[in-house]
Every structure is written in structure tokens, then in C-alpha cells.
Design a protein around this motif. Sequence first.
Motif, short mmCIF file in Angstrom:
data_model
loop_
_atom_site.label_atom_id
_atom_site.label_comp_id
_atom_site.label_asym_id
_atom_site.label_seq_id
_atom_site.Cartn_x
_atom_site.Cartn_y
_atom_site.Cartn_z
N GLU A 124 -6.62 10.67 -7.91
CA GLU A 124 -7.99 10.20 -8.11
C GLU A 124 -8.70 9.97 -6.78
OE1 GLU A 124 -8.22 6.78 -10.64
OE2 GLU A 124 -7.06 7.76 -12.22
N LEU A 125 -8.00 9.39 -5.82
CA LEU A 125 -8.61 9.14 -4.52
C LEU A 125 -8.93 10.46 -3.82
CD1 LEU A 125 -9.51 6.99 -2.51
CD2 LEU A 125 -7.20 7.03 -1.55
N TRP A 143 -11.32 1.91 -7.54
CA TRP A 143 -10.00 2.44 -7.20
C TRP A 143 -9.18 1.36 -6.49
CZ3 TRP A 143 -6.76 2.97 -3.16
CH2 TRP A 143 -5.68 3.82 -3.32
N CYS A 144 -9.80 0.67 -5.55
CA CYS A 144 -9.08 -0.39 -4.81
C CYS A 144 -8.61 -1.49 -5.76
CB CYS A 144 -9.97 -0.97 -3.72
SG CYS A 144 -10.19 0.12 -2.29
N HIS A 145 -9.46 -1.87 -6.70
CA HIS A 145 -9.08 -2.89 -7.66
C HIS A 145 -7.86 -2.44 -8.47
CE1 HIS A 145 -9.40 -6.12 -10.56
NE2 HIS A 145 -9.38 -5.23 -11.52
N ARG A 146 -7.89 -1.21 -8.96
CA ARG A 146 -6.76 -0.71 -9.76
C ARG A 146 -5.50 -0.59 -8.90
NH1 ARG A 146 -7.74 4.34 -11.81
NH2 ARG A 146 -9.50 4.61 -10.44
N ALA A 147 -5.66 -0.19 -7.65
CA ALA A 147 -4.50 -0.10 -6.75
C ALA A 147 -3.90 -1.47 -6.49
CB ALA A 147 -4.92 0.57 -5.43
N GLN A 191 -3.99 -3.98 -8.50
CA GLN A 191 -3.38 -4.46 -9.74
C GLN A 191 -2.15 -3.65 -10.15
OE1 GLN A 191 -4.51 -7.29 -11.24
NE2 GLN A 191 -5.79 -7.35 -9.40
N SER A 192 -1.85 -2.58 -9.42
CA SER A 192 -0.77 -1.66 -9.81
C SER A 192 0.62 -2.27 -9.66
CB SER A 192 -0.84 -0.38 -8.98
OG SER A 192 -0.47 -0.64 -7.63
N GLY A 193 0.77 -3.25 -8.79
CA GLY A 193 2.10 -3.79 -8.52
C GLY A 193 2.90 -2.95 -7.54
N ILE A 194 2.24 -1.95 -6.96
CA ILE A 194 2.90 -1.07 -5.99
C ILE A 194 2.45 -1.49 -4.60
CG2 ILE A 194 3.21 1.32 -5.23
CD1 ILE A 194 2.50 2.13 -8.17
N LYS A 195 3.38 -2.00 -3.82
CA LYS A 195 3.05 -2.59 -2.52
C LYS A 195 2.31 -1.61 -1.61
CE LYS A 195 4.86 -5.20 1.29
NZ LYS A 195 5.92 -5.97 1.85
N ALA A 196 2.74 -0.38 -1.54
CA ALA A 196 2.08 0.59 -0.65
C ALA A 196 0.62 0.80 -1.05
CB ALA A 196 2.83 1.92 -0.67
N LEU A 197 0.35 0.87 -2.36
CA LEU A 197 -1.03 1.03 -2.82
C LEU A 197 -1.84 -0.23 -2.55
CD1 LEU A 197 -0.59 2.91 -6.22
CD2 LEU A 197 -1.59 3.80 -4.11
N LYS A 242 5.77 3.37 -12.28
CA LYS A 242 5.18 3.14 -10.96
C LYS A 242 4.91 4.47 -10.24
CE LYS A 242 6.40 -1.53 -9.88
NZ LYS A 242 6.87 -2.46 -8.86
N LEU A 243 5.83 5.40 -10.35
CA LEU A 243 5.62 6.71 -9.72
C LEU A 243 4.44 7.43 -10.36
CD1 LEU A 243 6.46 8.74 -7.61
CD2 LEU A 243 8.15 9.63 -9.22
N ARG A 244 4.35 7.37 -11.69
CA ARG A 244 3.21 8.00 -12.37
C ARG A 244 1.90 7.36 -11.92
NH1 ARG A 244 6.52 7.59 -16.92
NH2 ARG A 244 5.25 5.89 -17.75
N THR A 245 1.88 6.04 -11.83
CA THR A 245 0.69 5.33 -11.39
C THR A 245 0.33 5.72 -9.97
OG1 THR A 245 1.17 3.47 -12.84
CG2 THR A 245 -0.30 3.04 -10.98
#
Length: 73
Positions: free
Chosen positions: A28-29, A50-54, A56-62, A18-21
Motif C-alpha cells: 500500500e505504501l 497508513w501510519c495509524h494502521r502501521a 496499530q499493527s503490533g509489528i515493531k518495524a512498521l 503479521k507477515l501478511r499485514t
Amino acid sequence: MDEPQRRQLPQIFANSQKLRTYIELRNELAAMWERSNASREQLLVQLQDWCHRAEQSGIKALQEFAMRLRRYA
């Protein structure tokens, strides 16, 4: 950060997907905002991706940040 903390970063990144993601998407942003040669349409497509990948990341802040960005795009 002091030197001992900096030396621990590779191990911390290696142990946390998650940290790497998070760091990857953050970088990238930032790079997207710095591109001055892309057209508005290109930037919009890249931002939507970018928004789509964020989201789908599973990271709430993103996920929350992507939702806010979509309101502007």
C-alpha cells in the motif's frame, strides 16, 4: 529465491498474520508513492492513515517506520 522457496511462500503467508499485514502495508505504501494524480492533501491524509494502521499493527518495524514518517509529514 529459488523455485522451491517461491512455492513455500503461500503457506508461509497463510500461517503468519503479521507477515501478511507487513506485506499488505508495504504494498500500500509503495502504491501511494507511485500515485502521481493525487493532490498533496490527499497523499497526506493517506499517509496519516497508513501510519495509524502501521502503528496499530503490533509489528515493531512498521511502528518504528511510521514514527519516522510522521516526523516528515
